[in-house]
Enzyme design. Structure first.
Site, PDB file in Angstrom:
ATOM      1  CB  CYS A   1       3.805   7.400  -4.207  1.00 56.16           C
ATOM      2  SG  CYS A   1       5.351   6.531  -3.834  1.00 56.16           S
TER       3      CYS A   1
ATOM      4  CG  LEU B   1       4.866   5.422   1.996  1.00 57.89           C
ATOM      5  CD1 LEU B   1       5.254   6.188   3.253  1.00 57.89           C
ATOM      6  CD2 LEU B   1       3.511   4.764   2.189  1.00 57.89           C
TER       7      LEU B   1
ATOM      8  CB  SER C   1      -5.407  -5.919   4.483  1.00 58.23           C
ATOM      9  OG  SER C   1      -6.804  -6.021   4.555  1.00 58.23           O
TER      10      SER C   1
END
Length: 612
Positions: free
Chosen positions: A2, A51, A379
């Site tokens: 977000c 999000l 990642s």
């Protein structure tokens, strides 16, 4: 994930400032494409763009805690709390009642239980603001490693804040001034903690809390790297590293939306991808999707350079087969990398002219392509800082240099000369070497040494600290901006503070026990990787080698040199720029032209006032 934004002012009624608060929040739409919320009170405007990752229906923000009709606290939050299930259980045992499954409500209830000490209970990546109507106090908190960004701008009667500078700059109270100090920071490649580049703008330091009330603004650190004796032997240390990574990756696989892994074919990303694939299979959740970036013709025409001895793609494909990943290559060409709209989007995401050029643009396009399939990505970022993976960690001349190690390394020398096109008088005023020296001494004074620590072990603790508090911030900020500009959440398991603390305190002799870089990580990954990847030498994020890209960049620079009233003319010597445009292609030439082109567009589009 977000984006957050807000405004506190103790002298005006912010209920009348809805439009401005809405505009601040709206700048964060890229970070939160799924939902929007705005909460207004007499002295606080709290905005949020969402999000949705966990509890898609129940995690709406700003989230308000109420009791008998009285508002106790208002939260706007960006990030993930990976231990939220344990915290929920503990808070439930203390009498808290939950209405949702979201980590957002756990965070809000944690504040009601522990106040400003709540951050010490959290494991995750986060940046959040809590407004306490009872005390009329704002709390700004950033995670320990600075994975998620958070900026603030003190005003005469309060403060503006946001996930990115653009949120703050949307308020007319924030000026857009670049002074000499800010220009030094922009060019120095050191990422000074708290420095926001623009005058009056600050970044909440990793592991820091900022408190704002009617009495003013107060900062305090709730976490910092500390030195402790490490008594574990090699076998125990390797076992502990692996146990930590097993737990970290398992926690970071939790998601209510599609998840994937970023794969480069190096040790770090391959370990994360392979471990994620194994854990998902064990849970009966299928395999992991993985993605990598490549350039058209890159592998076939690859030429080794100072930092890259092999192309990534063959190793990527080998690991994908080994781990059983559902893999996709995202292949880019020079036309895509030079696309004007894409480069404008990258600058908008960055908010600053970082001058990295194709490495920013390719990452942006990679994340844009991934977002069509996944909302969350794992990642391998930060493993080199944690485990000592960069080549300059192992170069005696670089290690002994009295400066930031990455600036002493030939591999990054092109970025260290960012001011080469500037007017001579301005270069003398900037004195970038003096600025870097000052920042280096400042950072070195923070290093927590053990009593009696000396020699090479002492120096390598310093090198590790410099990377974990300065250099890694450059990379984390880049990854956050390029991913969130596409509404993609990227998680970084190697930044879990438990792992960082443990490995930071392992002696350098343990970190290199097999005579190689990242010995501990390699040993901890032995059962997860094929031998070729286990033994592969560090290769950083790729840069295009296509001559067409350099020519496209030159053409763009020539266009700008014909603009007589370019705001960059106050900084850049046009004769130097013209000469550089005609130089043979080199990393130094590319870096200088990238900086020039971005400076022009940034000064123009952001309407920056120069106070030099």
């Amino acid at each position: 994930m977000c984006g957050i934004a807000g405004w506190v002012d103790f002298e005006r009624d912010l209920r009348r400032e809805r439009q401005t608060a809405q505009e601040m929040t709206g700048t964060m739409a890229c970070r939160g494409p799924d939902d929007e919320g705005l909460w207004l009170a007499p002295h606080a405007a709290i905005g949020h763009r969402r999000l949705a990752i966990i509890d898609l229906a129940g995690g709406r923000q700003p989230m308000v805690a109420e009791e008998e009709g009285r508002e106790l606290a208002v939260l706007t939050y960006s990030g993930e709390i990976y231990n939220f299930e344990e915290l929920r259980a503990e808070l439930s045992s203390r009498g808290h009642v939950f209405r949702t499954r979201s980590d957002t409500e756990v965070l809000l209830r944690s504040y009601l239980e522990w106040g400003e000490d709540l951050a010490e209970h959290l494991n995750g990546m986060y940046a959040f603001a809590i407004w306490d109507p009872r005390a009329e106090r704002l709390l700004l908190v950033r995670d320990r490693m600075g994975i998620k960004p958070l900026y603030y701008y003190p005003t005469e009667h309060g403060v503006l804040f946001g996930s990115e500078p653009k949120a703050v700059l949307a308020n007319p109270l924030a000026s857009r001034v670049l002074d000499l100090e800010g220009l030094r920071e922009l060019l120095a490649f050191v990422k000074t903690p708290e420095h926001g580049v623009l005058s009056g703008l600050y970044e909440v330091r990793p592991g820091q809390i900022v408190l704002v009330d009617r009495d003013g603004l107060v900062k305090r650190r709730y976490w910092r790297l500390e030195s402790r004796e490490h008594s574990d032997d090699v076998a125990t240390t390797v076992k502990t590293v692996r146990e930590l990574l097993d737990d970290i990756v398992a926690r970071q696989l939790i998601s209510d939306v599609p998840l994937c892994a970023l794969l480069s074919g190096g040790l770090d990303s391959s370990m994360i991808t392979s471990l994620a694939a194994r854990l998902l299979r064990e849970q009966g959740l299928g395999t992991v999707r993985s993605f990598s970036v490549d350039f058209a013709g890159y592998t076939e025409n690859f030429k080794p350079d100072l930092t890259r001895s092999t192309p990534d793609t063959p190793y990527v494909h080998e690991l994908a087969r080994f781990a059983g990943a559902d893999h996709s290559d995202i292949v880019l060409d020079s036309a895509a990398l030079m696309d004007r709209e894409v480069r404008a989007a990258v600058l908008r995401a960055r908010d600053l002219p970082m001058g990295i050029g194709d490495m920013d643009t390719s990452l942006y396009l990679l994340f844009k392509a991934i977002r069509e399939h996944s909302t969350v990505a794992l990642s391998g970022e930060s493993a080199d800082e944690v485990f000592g993976g960069y080549r300059w960690f192992h170069d005696p001349e670089t290690v002994s240099a009295e400066m930031f190690p990455w600036l002493a390394s030939p591999a990054l020398s092109a970025h260290a000369g960012a001011e080469r096109l500037f007017h001579d008088d301005l270069q003398r005023q900037l004195d970038l070497s003096g600025y870097r020296e000052e920042r280096y001494r400042e950072a070195l004074a923070e290093v927590p040494h053990l009593p009696g620590e000396s020699g090479h072990e002492r120096r390598m603790r310093e090198i590790g600290y410099l990377h974990l508090t300065r250099f890694v911030q450059v990379l984390l900020d880049r990854k956050d901006r390029m991913s969130m500009a596409n509404g993609l959440e990227v998680r970084v398991p190697f930044c879990d503070h438990r792992l960082v603390e443990y490995v930071f305190n392992a002696p350098w002799s343990l970190k290199t026990f097999d005579g190689r870089e990242k010995s501990l990580l390699r040993a901890a990954s032995a059962d997860l990787l094929p031998e070729s990847i286990l033994q592969r030498v560090k290769s950083p994020y790729p840069a295009t080698q296509d001559p067409a890209y350099d020519e496209g960049l030159r053409e763009r620079a020539r266009e700008l040199l014909d603009i007589a009233d370019s705001p960059a003319a106050r900084l850049v010597d046009w004769d130097k720029a013209r000469a550089t445009v005609e130089e043979p292609a080199s990393p130094e030439t590319r870096a200088a032209l990238e900086r020039f082109v971005q400076l022009h567009h940034w000064l123009s589009r952001y309407r920056v006032d120069l106070a030099l």
